[in-house]
Design an enzyme around this catalytic site. Structure first.
Site, short mmCIF file in Angstrom:
data_model
loop_
_atom_site.label_atom_id
_atom_site.label_comp_id
_atom_site.label_asym_id
_atom_site.label_seq_id
_atom_site.Cartn_x
_atom_site.Cartn_y
_atom_site.Cartn_z
N HIS A 291 12.56 -18.23 -17.52
CA HIS A 291 13.32 -19.60 -18.15
C HIS A 291 12.00 -20.54 -18.29
CE1 HIS A 291 16.97 -17.89 -16.69
NE2 HIS A 291 17.75 -17.88 -15.91
N ARG B 282 31.28 -15.44 -14.42
CA ARG B 282 32.07 -16.83 -13.76
C ARG B 282 33.70 -16.50 -14.86
NH1 ARG B 282 33.31 -21.82 -14.56
NH2 ARG B 282 31.82 -21.86 -16.59
N SER C 239 28.02 -24.17 -16.54
CA SER C 239 28.10 -23.24 -15.67
C SER C 239 26.92 -22.88 -14.45
CB SER C 239 27.39 -22.63 -16.76
OG SER C 239 26.74 -21.02 -16.34
N GLY D 190 23.18 -17.39 -21.15
CA GLY D 190 23.72 -15.88 -21.66
C GLY D 190 22.51 -14.73 -21.35
N THR D 191 21.78 -15.45 -20.35
CA THR D 191 20.16 -14.28 -20.41
C THR D 191 20.42 -12.95 -20.25
OG1 THR D 191 19.80 -16.35 -19.18
CG2 THR D 191 18.13 -14.68 -18.99
N THR D 192 21.40 -12.57 -18.74
CA THR D 192 22.14 -11.63 -18.63
C THR D 192 22.65 -10.94 -20.00
OG1 THR D 192 21.98 -12.55 -16.66
CG2 THR D 192 22.56 -10.67 -16.72
N TRP D 193 23.26 -11.35 -20.78
CA TRP D 193 24.51 -11.06 -21.72
C TRP D 193 22.89 -10.53 -22.23
CZ3 TRP D 193 27.94 -14.50 -24.77
CH2 TRP D 193 28.94 -13.17 -26.00
N LYS E 41 21.38 -20.13 -17.47
CA LYS E 41 22.83 -20.31 -17.33
C LYS E 41 23.01 -19.89 -18.33
CE LYS E 41 24.53 -18.82 -14.63
NZ LYS E 41 24.68 -17.85 -13.92
#
Ligand code: A3P
Length: 297
Positions: free
Chosen positions: A110, A259, A140, A51-54, A49
């Site tokens: 992770h 989110r 988050s 900001g990995t995907t970003w 959570k």
């Protein structure tokens, strides 16, 4: 939550070399630690959570010169496999996906520093680490654990804060995680980024990533990538918003993957007393390092 829903979540956490993880991740770890990357592979490491995907989306777009169609070729974890993830309904394991891909690959993990397969360091792979301030990271994670049915039920907010402080969430202690990579960043040439810096000035942070990857893209392309990786655009992008993961795994009716995407949302959740206790504890755990976290912009 009803008893029935509780029962569906059979995912106890078990110890793995000093951290807690779900059983399937622990059982898969021997194979993961034997994974040997190619020197051209890139690792994106985070505490969940942060900001990995970003950052994954930014990296994919940078590597493809801002070509949004190419970057919609598949959902995030298919384009950039999640190293330690095991197979789930309709989703092969990270290792199986990696076996079927040619390097250079972008790999997500992770795992804390000490559990990253040694091959990444032996082969001098590039590694991007993203850190997010503890209180926003916790908020988050709290919402994520409500919708991620492969994780234990988060329980009430107050108890969740305690679990976070005690490192009892999947992938262990946030404090050890951010410190582990911080202490190794120079020796291992890790690009250490902050979620808050990316929110403050995405263009500046993208330029840092671009230089780290030895890429050179025009200002126009960077502007396009800034737009394509804004929270709003990614929320509407089915290849980046995790909508493809089915309800028995991610129940986005409880909370959406994309989110809120803000700095300082912790202020809407922590009482002043909770924040004071949390900060005092945090100061003790972080006293030997000086990582410049920001909790608001
Ligand atoms: P919130 O729950 O605070 O909204 P990860 O990818 O490591 O699981 O992190 C998910 C968090 O990053 C979520 O935070 C999500 O909304 C946020 N995020 C994802 N894409 C983002 C973007 N483009 N801009 C800002 N935040 C983003």
């Amino acid at each position: 939550m009803s008893k029935n829903q509780e029962l569906k979540r059979h995912c106890p956490l078990v110890p793995l070399k000093g951290i807690l993880v779900t059983e399937n991740i622990a059982n898969n770890y021997n194979d993961v630690s034997a994974f040997c990357p190619d020197p051209s592979d890139l690792l994106i490491a985070t505490y969940p959570k942060a900001g990995t995907t970003w950052v994954q989306e930014i990296v994919d777009l940078l590597l493809h010169s801002g070509d949004s169609e190419t970057c919609k070729r598949a959902p995030t974890p298919i384009r950039m496999p999640f190293l330690e993830n095991t197979a789930r309904i309709g989703m092969p394991s990270g290792l199986d996906l990696l076996k079927a891909m040619e390097p250079p690959r972008v790999i997500k993990t992770h795992l804390p520093f000490h559990l990253v397969p040694k091959g990444f360091w032996e082969n001098k792979c590039k590694v991007i680490y993203v850190a997010r301030n503890a209180k926003d990271n916790l908020v988050s994670y709290f919402y994520f654990d409500q919708m991620n049915l492969t994780h234990p039920d988060p329980g009430p907010w107050e108890g969740y804060i305690q679990k976070f402080m005690q490192g009892q969430l999947p992938w262990g202690s946030w404090y050890d995680h951010v410190k582990g990579y911080w202490q190794e960043r120079e020796r291992r040439n890790i690009l250490y980024l902050f979620y808050e810096d990316m929110k403050e000035n995405p263009r500046r942070e993208m330029a840092r990533i671009m230089r780290y990857l030895d890429l050179s893209l025009s200002d126009d392309v960077i502007s396009r990538i800034v737009e394509l990786t804004s929270f709003k655009t990614m929320k509407d992008n089915p290849m980046a918003n995790y909508n493809f993961i089915t309800k028995p795994i991610f129940d986005q009716s409880r909370s959406t993957f994309m989110r809120k995407g803000e700095v300082g949302d912790w202020m809407n959740h922590f009482t002043p007393e909770q924040a004071a206790e949390f900060d005092e504890d945090s100061e003790k755990k972080m006293k030997h390092v000086n990582i410049p976290f920001r909790t608001q912009l």
